[in-house]
Every structure is written in structure tokens, then in C-alpha cells.
Write a protein that holds these residues in place. Sequence first.
Motif, PDB file in Angstrom:
ATOM      1  N   VAL A  43       8.580 -45.004  20.108  1.00  0.00           N
ATOM      2  CA  VAL A  43       7.826 -45.560  18.987  1.00  0.00           C
ATOM      3  C   VAL A  43       6.856 -44.521  18.419  1.00  0.00           C
ATOM      4  O   VAL A  43       6.758 -44.342  17.201  1.00  0.00           O
ATOM      5  CB  VAL A  43       7.077 -46.832  19.436  1.00  0.00           C
ATOM      6  N   ASN A  44       6.151 -43.824  19.274  1.00  0.00           N
ATOM      7  CA  ASN A  44       5.190 -42.826  18.794  1.00  0.00           C
ATOM      8  C   ASN A  44       5.883 -41.681  18.070  1.00  0.00           C
ATOM      9  O   ASN A  44       5.410 -41.207  17.026  1.00  0.00           O
ATOM     10  CB  ASN A  44       4.367 -42.291  19.966  1.00  0.00           C
ATOM     11  N   LEU A  45       7.000 -41.220  18.610  1.00  0.00           N
ATOM     12  CA  LEU A  45       7.734 -40.126  17.979  1.00  0.00           C
ATOM     13  C   LEU A  45       8.315 -40.551  16.629  1.00  0.00           C
ATOM     14  O   LEU A  45       8.278 -39.791  15.651  1.00  0.00           O
ATOM     15  CB  LEU A  45       8.852 -39.643  18.905  1.00  0.00           C
ATOM     16  N   LEU A  46       8.865 -41.777  16.558  1.00  0.00           N
ATOM     17  CA  LEU A  46       9.446 -42.256  15.292  1.00  0.00           C
ATOM     18  C   LEU A  46       8.373 -42.508  14.251  1.00  0.00           C
ATOM     19  O   LEU A  46       8.608 -42.338  13.045  1.00  0.00           O
ATOM     20  CB  LEU A  46      10.271 -43.518  15.541  1.00  0.00           C
ATOM     21  N   ASP A  47       7.185 -42.895  14.676  1.00  0.00           N
ATOM     22  CA  ASP A  47       6.099 -43.096  13.721  1.00  0.00           C
ATOM     23  C   ASP A  47       5.702 -41.763  13.082  1.00  0.00           C
ATOM     24  O   ASP A  47       5.424 -41.695  11.880  1.00  0.00           O
ATOM     25  CB  ASP A  47       4.893 -43.728  14.421  1.00  0.00           C
ATOM     26  N   THR A  48       5.701 -40.699  13.880  1.00  0.00           N
ATOM     27  CA  THR A  48       5.419 -39.363  13.332  1.00  0.00           C
ATOM     28  C   THR A  48       6.515 -38.927  12.377  1.00  0.00           C
ATOM     29  O   THR A  48       6.243 -38.371  11.298  1.00  0.00           O
ATOM     30  CB  THR A  48       5.289 -38.347  14.482  1.00  0.00           C
ATOM     31  N   PHE A  49       7.772 -39.177  12.757  1.00  0.00           N
ATOM     32  CA  PHE A  49       8.886 -38.844  11.862  1.00  0.00           C
ATOM     33  C   PHE A  49       8.776 -39.621  10.551  1.00  0.00           C
ATOM     34  O   PHE A  49       9.037 -39.076   9.468  1.00  0.00           O
ATOM     35  CB  PHE A  49      10.216 -39.166  12.547  1.00  0.00           C
ATOM     36  N   ALA A  50       8.398 -40.891  10.642  1.00  0.00           N
ATOM     37  CA  ALA A  50       8.270 -41.714   9.432  1.00  0.00           C
ATOM     38  C   ALA A  50       7.241 -41.129   8.473  1.00  0.00           C
ATOM     39  O   ALA A  50       7.432 -41.153   7.247  1.00  0.00           O
ATOM     40  CB  ALA A  50       7.881 -43.141   9.820  1.00  0.00           C
TER      41      ALA A  50
END
Length: 694
Positions: free
Chosen positions: A594-601
Motif C-alpha cells: 500500500v505504501n509503495l503504490l501510494d508513492t507510485f500513484a
Amino acid sequence: MPSDLDRAFSLSNLKLAWKWTLSNPEALYKNYCREVYAAYSVEELKLILLLRQKLLAGAYIPKSPCKLYFPKSSGILRPYSLLSVEDQIVYQAIINVIADKHYKRAKKRYLKQVFGHLYAGRGSNFFYCKWQDGYKSFSDSIRKAFADGYRYVASFDLTACYDTIDHQVLRQLLQRLSLDDDLIDTLLNYLPTWTQDSDLGGDALYHGHGIPQGPLPSGLLAELVLSTFDAEMSSNGDVQYFRYVDDIKLFAKGEHALRHALVDLDLVSKRIGLFPQSSKIEIHKIKKIEDEIKGVSHPPEPTAVKVAKDQSAVRQRLNELTRNYQVVDETRFKWVLGMARPSKPLGRRLLRVLDNHPHLYVSIFRHFQLWNTIPDDIADALLTQLETQDLYAAFSAKLLECVIGRISTPMLAKYQAVVENLAKNATSAQIGFSELRCAAVAWMLYYNKLTYQECLDSFSWCNWWCKTQILKHVNYALIGLPSASHLLTLLTTDDSIDVGVLAAYRLASSGMTLDTRVQGSRTPDAEVLLRTFGLIGRVTNRVCGISTSFRLMMWADPFYPRSWRTVLGPHYDVARQQIVAASGKLRTSPSEWVNLLDTFADLFLAALYNHDGSLGVYQQGNHGGVLTPTGRLAMNYPLLYKAISHIHDLRLESSLSHAYVKKTGKPTRRIKYAEVQLAAHELKLGLAEAARKW
């Protein structure tokens, strides 16, 4: 100075890893991969360069293995892991670096205390020294100990050694070799994938222990752990200590010394997390020294045995070795059976032996394959085995392989209904069902019992290894060249390198052309072969860590065929790091995902706002500011808004972000696996929505 990981992924080491993969002397493993090895070898240098490019770009992602389960003499199952060809090379490349450092410590015990999986060094054509030399030295050392007056012996056996090696223990042992953390982390990130089993039904479960059984490098990794026992026993002068892989023999002049040694080994096993097999640990006085050598698990049996001229002597010896249809010395039985020609009396005897020892099926079925046509009574008895044997899928699969093309027309009709039922109804409730169903489909293809659509459908349910096995049984003349071209072109778009490369090789070597009606992205590896054979003008599908990661997480790249480098512009490299890292966390650490995908978003929204001026201005690092239900993003891209909002909300609740949720004041929490599954599905739809408007 290059790091250990740089050395592992250097071109020279990857080439050496491939060389040692091909020179693996274990025929069993190579037979499962031989077709793919042949296809990969056509352009091995280019494909290895492409593999290195993936590794350096973060686009390499290990693939789930195909797990086979072989029956053991005890009746339980021995797992066997088939890795994809790229995984075999990468695994071997990492272990090469470990082997160099481990050898410096272990070589002083070679052929003195340690006799199996002896590293041969980089100058050798083979990864290990010849097992025959090691086993002979092992046997000679035992005989010498007995001659020197060491008349008491104890065996120390471990339960499921490979399966129980703890990854954190492995980390500490690797650190003691002064290996860099980046190489250790990389290996331990790959091992959970290489040891998991997705063939048992349900979601894959990832372990924190175990190394894959079957692949060549695993022996050396096990040696690193087992060398802990060697170090413990090296200072015990009262006991002669010999180890062949995980079989340990202790010799002494009295029982007292052996009991001390067994306690010492037991304490070592508890310290490193292995489990002694207490039922097999005993102390006794030696009667015949040769019996102690037979009591050790033998190395792989030789596969090439010349047929003996005196067949009456061979049959007589087999009768002695199978008295009352029981086999005591299995190695001798296999060896002598390899010298025999098939005959009805021997065939009937072997069927009786098979009833008592189903784990000997490989040797017995290999013998039956010497018949051009299996006699009807033998074939009928084998059909009964096929119908009644419901414990071991590997047994039934090998039986089908044995009889295919070797039974009479009347017997074919009797087999047909049974095999058809297996081809259509084998389920994941059966251990190793993929191998069995694969063998049944291969049968149906061989005898032309499937329509083209049924042939096509057979590729939809199975894993990557089964696809490579089924593919080699497709008769292009029977299904027609247009259909064959369509099938092979379709398989070049498979997400498995093994399937894509093999399909490209078969397409080109059979003189066919690509079916231009097939839509989808071909793997870069398949395109390398297609380009070599002149079937395409240039390689269009470049290595991209983001695209590869999305294919792993979502089974598709939502932005294909657009280039992520073009879409993300200056944010590409950072975004790639985030999404590649996330691909390994989807099933193992939902909170991190979740944290990594939020940064990607955040990075993706920056690129989207730059591309679509109607959205307004975007402040990077503050994507929460545009996630409002009445904002332009929600109005213009509702699916994307929903996906990114969900991921952002989960991040705010994640224990890896803050101690408390800002809105509610409640403590943060661990994110659940089911939540990230839903979020990944929503993101797939959201990115596809953005791609349609790009």
C-alpha cells in the motif's frame, strides 16, 4: 570494487551459470526442461544479455515453480520443484558467488569428512565434482574406520532437511561468509517464491523456510547449513565423522563416545532449526561393514546401463532381488533391471513388485518402455493401476507416458474413456494434479482425440511447465498449419519466458509464419528468437520493470502498448523502483504494498496532470489534495479516482505510515491481504481508463 550482487549478475557469471545448468548430470531434472533448454540455446547469448538487462533494470521477477510430488518408500511424498529457465540461471548465478566463499572454508574437509555436493570450482565444466569419486571415497573411509577398530556405528538422520532450512538462519550463515547484504537480501527475497506451491488449490502460501528440491544450486546452499555439523565434529577425536549430503555416519570404539557425539549433533540441529529423525537414530555394533554403506541414501542411479548378453542370468538375479515381490536393495534392483530385456514373465513379476513398492515406478515404467508394443495382458494390468491408483499423480502420469504409442488398437479403446476422464476432470484436490492432467492431455493430443478448440482450451488451465509439455505433443499436421500458427503465435504472448521462447522456436523451426490476427504483447525473449529466424523485422517489446511488475500483479499491463518511459517522463526511474518493489510485496506484505503504490500513484498523477491540461495544476507530494469526490479527477477519471483514493486511505491507516490515523485518532493497523487484492483490481481498471484517454 564490485559488490557480490554485481559479481553474481555479471555477464561472465550468468554465462557460467547457464553452462552449469546445461551440464547438470542429473538426467531427471534435465528431462523435464530439455525442450526449453534447446529453444533457449538458439540465441543463448542474446537471451542472457536480455536477462541481465532485466536484472539491472529491476524488471526480473521470479516465477512460481511447478511442484511435482514423488512417492517415497515410506508412502509419503517428496516434493520436486521445477524452476523456469531464467530462475534456474539466476539461482545458479547467486549460488556461484556463495560457492566461491564457502569453498575456502569447506575444502579442508572434502573427501575426509564431507563427500557429497563438492564444489568443483569455476574452471570445471561441472558445478560439482563427480559424485562417483565422492561416493567411492565415502565408502573407502567407512571401510578404513572399521579396519582401524571403530566397530560401533550410529546414523544421524534429519527430517525433510531441504524443506526445513530456516531463511533467517540462512541469512546469518551467509553473513558469516562476509557476503554483501544486497546479495543475501536478493536471494532471500526470491526463495519464498521458489519454494511456494500454487498447485494445491487456493492462494499460494509463502514460507519463511525451505529451499527448492531438484535445482542444482540447492545442494550447495544445503551444504552451507550442514557444514555447521562438520565444524562441531571436527574437534571430536574419539569419533570418526563422515557426511554424504544429509546422511551422517559416526564411528567409534565404544558406545559412550557415540552417545556424546549424537547429543552434540542434536544440539547443533536445534540451534540451526533442523529436526533429527529420532526413529532412524540408533547405535549398534557392526556385523558387516558393507551393510553400513548400503544403509546410506545412494546418489542418483546411473541412467545409461548396457543390456546384458546373458538374459537368463539377469532374470535369475532379478528373481533373487525381488523374492516374495519385495525389494530390499533398491539400488541393486534398479541397476540389474537396467540390463534386462522385456518379457511377459518379467513384466508380470514387476507388476507384483509395483503393488508393494509404488515408489519404484520410474525404473519399472522405463523398463516397460523398451517394448515396441506392450502385450495386452500387461497393458490391461497397467490400466487397472491407472484406474485404482489415486494417491500418487506422478505415478499415473508416468504410467501414461510409458504406454503412449505402445498399446494395441483394442487396448486403446479400453484406455480412452479413463484417460478422457483424467484429461477433463482431474482437479486441484489431487496432489500434483497438473502433471497428471498434463499427461492425460498429451495422450489425447497424440491419438488425435481433441478438437482444435479443445486443444486451445487445454492451455488455459495449466501452469507454465505444463504448457511446455503439452506443446511438444501437438501434431501440427492433424490440427492444420493455420491453426498451428495461431496457437504458437498466441503462446508467444504468454507471460512465461519458457512458453514464449519454446513457442517461437517451434513456430520458426516448423516453417510457419506469425498469425497477424493474434493481439497481445510478445515477450522480449520470444521476439529475440523470432527476429533471429526472420519472422519479425525488429524487437518491439523492450524490457520495462513497470510493465513486468503489472503483469505479475494484475496479469496484464493496463497501459499496454504505450511505453511507461514515455508516459512517466522524468519520473520513470523512481516510479519503476516503487512498482518493482511493490510486485514482491503484494502477497507477502500488504502494508508495504500500500505504501509503495501510494508513492507510485503520486508520480503517476504528476504525469497525468502534465499530459491532460484540463485537470488543472498538480502539486507533487500532495495527491491527497486532488482526491475529492467533486474534483476534476473524480469527474474525468472516476475509476482512477476510486482506485487511488482507496490506496491513499489504506496508506493513512497503515501502521507503516503513522502511529495514529489523523482523521479518527485511532491507532493505525496492519493492512489485510484481501484489501490489497481489491485495491490492485481497482487500480488495474483505473489505469486502463487513463490509458484509453491518453
